[in-house]
Design a protein around this motif. Structure first.
Motif, PDB file in Angstrom:
ATOM      1  N   ASN A 210       2.827  10.856   7.893  1.00  0.00           N
ATOM      2  CA  ASN A 210       2.008  10.735   8.976  1.00  0.00           C
ATOM      3  C   ASN A 210       0.793   9.867   9.247  1.00  0.00           C
ATOM      4  O   ASN A 210       0.266   8.894   9.433  1.00  0.00           O
ATOM      5  CB  ASN A 210       1.522  12.269   8.758  1.00  0.00           C
ATOM      6  N   GLU A 211       0.263  10.065   7.616  1.00  0.00           N
ATOM      7  CA  GLU A 211      -0.884   8.908   6.560  1.00  0.00           C
ATOM      8  C   GLU A 211      -0.326   7.300   6.839  1.00  0.00           C
ATOM      9  O   GLU A 211      -1.108   6.447   7.599  1.00  0.00           O
ATOM     10  CB  GLU A 211      -0.713   9.230   5.554  1.00  0.00           C
TER      11      GLU A 211
ATOM     12  N   ALA B 121      -0.478   2.468  10.871  1.00  0.00           N
ATOM     13  CA  ALA B 121      -0.160   0.949  11.662  1.00  0.00           C
ATOM     14  C   ALA B 121      -0.220   1.528  12.718  1.00  0.00           C
ATOM     15  O   ALA B 121      -0.404   0.251  13.253  1.00  0.00           O
ATOM     16  CB  ALA B 121       1.881   1.662  11.251  1.00  0.00           C
ATOM     17  N   GLN B 122      -0.521   2.214  13.604  1.00  0.00           N
ATOM     18  CA  GLN B 122      -1.150   2.429  14.472  1.00  0.00           C
ATOM     19  C   GLN B 122      -2.798   1.307  14.678  1.00  0.00           C
ATOM     20  O   GLN B 122      -2.470   1.337  15.480  1.00  0.00           O
ATOM     21  CB  GLN B 122      -1.487   4.280  15.080  1.00  0.00           C
ATOM     22  N   ALA B 123      -3.441   1.846  13.854  1.00  0.00           N
ATOM     23  CA  ALA B 123      -4.530   1.300  13.610  1.00  0.00           C
ATOM     24  C   ALA B 123      -4.613   0.022  14.362  1.00  0.00           C
ATOM     25  O   ALA B 123      -5.663  -0.558  14.062  1.00  0.00           O
ATOM     26  CB  ALA B 123      -4.987   2.277  12.530  1.00  0.00           C
TER      27      ALA B 123
ATOM     28  N   VAL C   3       0.778  -1.574   0.453  1.00  0.00           N
ATOM     29  CA  VAL C   3       0.280  -0.099   0.107  1.00  0.00           C
ATOM     30  C   VAL C   3       0.847   1.787  -0.030  1.00  0.00           C
ATOM     31  O   VAL C   3       1.899   1.159   1.406  1.00  0.00           O
ATOM     32  CB  VAL C   3      -1.178   0.413   1.006  1.00  0.00           C
ATOM     33  N   GLN C   4       0.619   2.006  -0.770  1.00  0.00           N
ATOM     34  CA  GLN C   4       1.548   3.479  -0.712  1.00  0.00           C
ATOM     35  C   GLN C   4       0.486   4.603  -0.042  1.00  0.00           C
ATOM     36  O   GLN C   4      -0.543   5.131  -0.209  1.00  0.00           O
ATOM     37  CB  GLN C   4       1.205   4.001  -2.356  1.00  0.00           C
TER      38      GLN C   4
ATOM     39  N   PRO D 237       7.777   3.211   8.522  1.00  0.00           N
ATOM     40  CA  PRO D 237       6.586   3.991   8.162  1.00  0.00           C
ATOM     41  C   PRO D 237       8.186   4.000   7.266  1.00  0.00           C
ATOM     42  O   PRO D 237       9.297   4.611   8.265  1.00  0.00           O
ATOM     43  CB  PRO D 237       5.868   5.674   7.519  1.00  0.00           C
ATOM     44  N   TYR D 238       8.565   4.117   5.702  1.00  0.00           N
ATOM     45  CA  TYR D 238       9.525   4.140   5.112  1.00  0.00           C
ATOM     46  C   TYR D 238       9.450   4.528   3.897  1.00  0.00           C
ATOM     47  O   TYR D 238       8.209   4.520   2.996  1.00  0.00           O
ATOM     48  CB  TYR D 238      11.003   2.836   5.303  1.00  0.00           C
ATOM     49  N   ARG D 239      10.081   5.873   3.548  1.00  0.00           N
ATOM     50  CA  ARG D 239      10.199   6.265   2.352  1.00  0.00           C
ATOM     51  C   ARG D 239      10.443   4.663   1.350  1.00  0.00           C
ATOM     52  O   ARG D 239      11.707   4.610   1.585  1.00  0.00           O
ATOM     53  CB  ARG D 239      11.129   8.101   2.086  1.00  0.00           C
ATOM     54  N   CYS D 240       9.947   4.605   0.000  1.00  0.00           N
ATOM     55  CA  CYS D 240      10.242   4.033  -0.793  1.00  0.00           C
ATOM     56  C   CYS D 240      11.137   5.103  -1.889  1.00  0.00           C
ATOM     57  O   CYS D 240      10.702   6.095  -2.402  1.00  0.00           O
ATOM     58  CB  CYS D 240       9.216   3.659  -1.682  1.00  0.00           C
TER      59      CYS D 240
END
Length: 59
Positions: A19-20, A25-27, A13-14, A34-37
């Motif tokens: 923050n999104e 991730a928390q949900a 998923v992108q 997260p990491y930037r691809c």
């Protein structure tokens, strides 16, 4: 640093912002970060922590 495999990038998923991705991730209830691809420039989530600094849990 190793590049993200293109086949992995396409399956994930992108997210347009970090923050999104963090909110998702928390949900999830799982330990994800997260990491930037480096392939698509978007953010993805991963459970991998090897070689990464893991933040301490907030008490």
């Amino acid at each position: 640093m190793a590049r993200t495999k293109l086949s992995f990038c396409r399956r994930k998923v992108q997210f347009s912002t970090e923050n999104e991705a963090l909110l998702r991730a928390q949900a999830s209830g799982l330990v994800l970060r997260p990491y930037r691809c480096d392939r698509c420039g978007a953010f993805h989530l991963t459970s991998r922590t090897k070689g990464k600094r893991v933040p301490r849990p907030v008490a």
